[in-house]
Design a protein around this motif. Sequence first.
Motif, PDB file in Angstrom:
ATOM      1  N   GLU A 180      70.910  60.708  32.389  1.00 37.08           N
ATOM      2  CA  GLU A 180      70.938  60.722  30.927  1.00 37.08           C
ATOM      3  C   GLU A 180      69.849  59.840  30.312  1.00 37.08           C
ATOM      4  O   GLU A 180      69.323  60.166  29.247  1.00 37.08           O
ATOM      5  CB  GLU A 180      72.315  60.323  30.405  1.00 37.08           C
ATOM      6  CG  GLU A 180      72.759  58.924  30.740  1.00 37.08           C
ATOM      7  CD  GLU A 180      74.158  58.637  30.227  1.00 37.08           C
ATOM      8  OE1 GLU A 180      74.337  57.565  29.633  1.00 37.08           O
ATOM      9  OE2 GLU A 180      75.066  59.478  30.415  1.00 37.08           O
TER      10      GLU A 180
ATOM     11  N   ARG B 213      74.532  62.316  27.081  1.00 37.09           N
ATOM     12  CA  ARG B 213      75.531  61.767  28.005  1.00 37.09           C
ATOM     13  C   ARG B 213      75.695  62.791  29.119  1.00 37.09           C
ATOM     14  O   ARG B 213      76.084  63.930  28.874  1.00 37.09           O
ATOM     15  CB  ARG B 213      76.870  61.523  27.308  1.00 37.09           C
ATOM     16  CG  ARG B 213      76.846  60.401  26.275  1.00 37.09           C
ATOM     17  CD  ARG B 213      78.229  60.148  25.677  1.00 37.09           C
ATOM     18  NE  ARG B 213      78.722  61.320  24.939  1.00 37.09           N
ATOM     19  CZ  ARG B 213      79.621  62.171  25.391  1.00 37.09           C
ATOM     20  NH1 ARG B 213      80.142  62.037  26.611  1.00 37.09           N
ATOM     21  NH2 ARG B 213      80.021  63.187  24.658  1.00 37.09           N
TER      22      ARG B 213
ATOM     23  N   PHE C 123      78.885  67.006  30.050  1.00 41.74           N
ATOM     24  CA  PHE C 123      77.627  66.489  29.529  1.00 41.74           C
ATOM     25  C   PHE C 123      77.473  66.881  28.073  1.00 41.74           C
ATOM     26  O   PHE C 123      78.081  67.841  27.592  1.00 41.74           O
ATOM     27  CB  PHE C 123      76.422  66.982  30.350  1.00 41.74           C
ATOM     28  CG  PHE C 123      76.196  68.469  30.285  1.00 41.74           C
ATOM     29  CD1 PHE C 123      75.447  69.034  29.269  1.00 41.74           C
ATOM     30  CD2 PHE C 123      76.739  69.300  31.248  1.00 41.74           C
ATOM     31  CE1 PHE C 123      75.240  70.402  29.209  1.00 41.74           C
ATOM     32  CE2 PHE C 123      76.536  70.679  31.207  1.00 41.74           C
ATOM     33  CZ  PHE C 123      75.787  71.226  30.185  1.00 41.74           C
TER      34      PHE C 123
END
Length: 358
Positions: A244, A256, A265
């Motif tokens: 990330e 993220r 994610f």
Amino acid sequence: MAKYGEGDKRWIVEDRPDGANVHNWHWAETDCLEWSRSLLSNLLSNLVILDGEGNLFIKIKKIEKVDGEAYVNVRKGKNIPGYELNVSLSWEGEAKDSDGKSLLKVDGSVEIPYISDENADEDPEIKVTIKDEGPVGKRLKEAMVAKGKPVIEEKIRIYVQSMAKGGPAKDELEAKKVAPKGQSTAVKEAEADSATPAAGEKKEVKKESSKGFKKETNKGFKTISMTEKFSCRARDMYEILMDENRWKGFTQSNARISKELGGEFSIFDGSVTGTNVELQEGKIIVQKWRFGSWPDGIVSTVRLTFDEPEPGLTVIQLLHTDIPEEDRYGNATVVENTERGWRDLIFHRIRAVFGFGI
């Protein structure tokens, strides 16, 4: 031919007893101002512009006002939008030192004085102001102009495209569509029920294997395939796409990313979310991707295969399936924008930032 003084019914559009405007033969105008306020608020509120890059944190807070007029005229199915809007946004910024201590917190505003159908093909003027004009405040303002303006311009383009599609009038036209003559609501409901599997009855579904993906079979969905080469090791590319912090670096957006199978994610400031389906370090990434602008319930599949035919040369095969042709606002540019995003916002930026060009 009708006699002089008499009307010819073939050429007279009579008022119907039920007041229906059949096929929108007459002009039908829909006021879109409140709808515009709502859409622009959804597009432009709580947008993270910078999340620590250069120790700067910038966020668009909310829409402060949307003044002017917005409407869509519809006649015989043709949309004719008209709008002249003045939009104000509020934003906040913070600069920190290398130890994470706050140097300055500021508030600012963004004025978009003229969004108009007359200039639909042009990006609108965007004025950024800040309450603190000191050295640090000036740095925050310059960052907001450099990074924030392109984001705002893209969101305004979504609004303009939505108005061109008919805005709320498009939804109203869809709602007015009726069943074929003689078919009652009960018949339509019965047909819908017959299409639903009965309790205990299993509907045949073609499943994906972990090593292959279904071909495009559903009307309205598309597939993107792409081959890209990079001057690096395959494990390096894998790590960049799954880390990330590196993702934040080359996209200049918040991210993220879980590295675990089944992990979630969120990338591009939350515009894209999903889960990890299959991970083989340096070889395969398979993920479910969903864009926030897509209709509810639609999830696509991304498969990235890494091949290293010789040390220092990596070939990536991208297969992105189940991409809808239209977003939730009726814009038919989803496939084009997704392909451009992979090429320009991901692959090309990785080359530029990490020096992996071929």
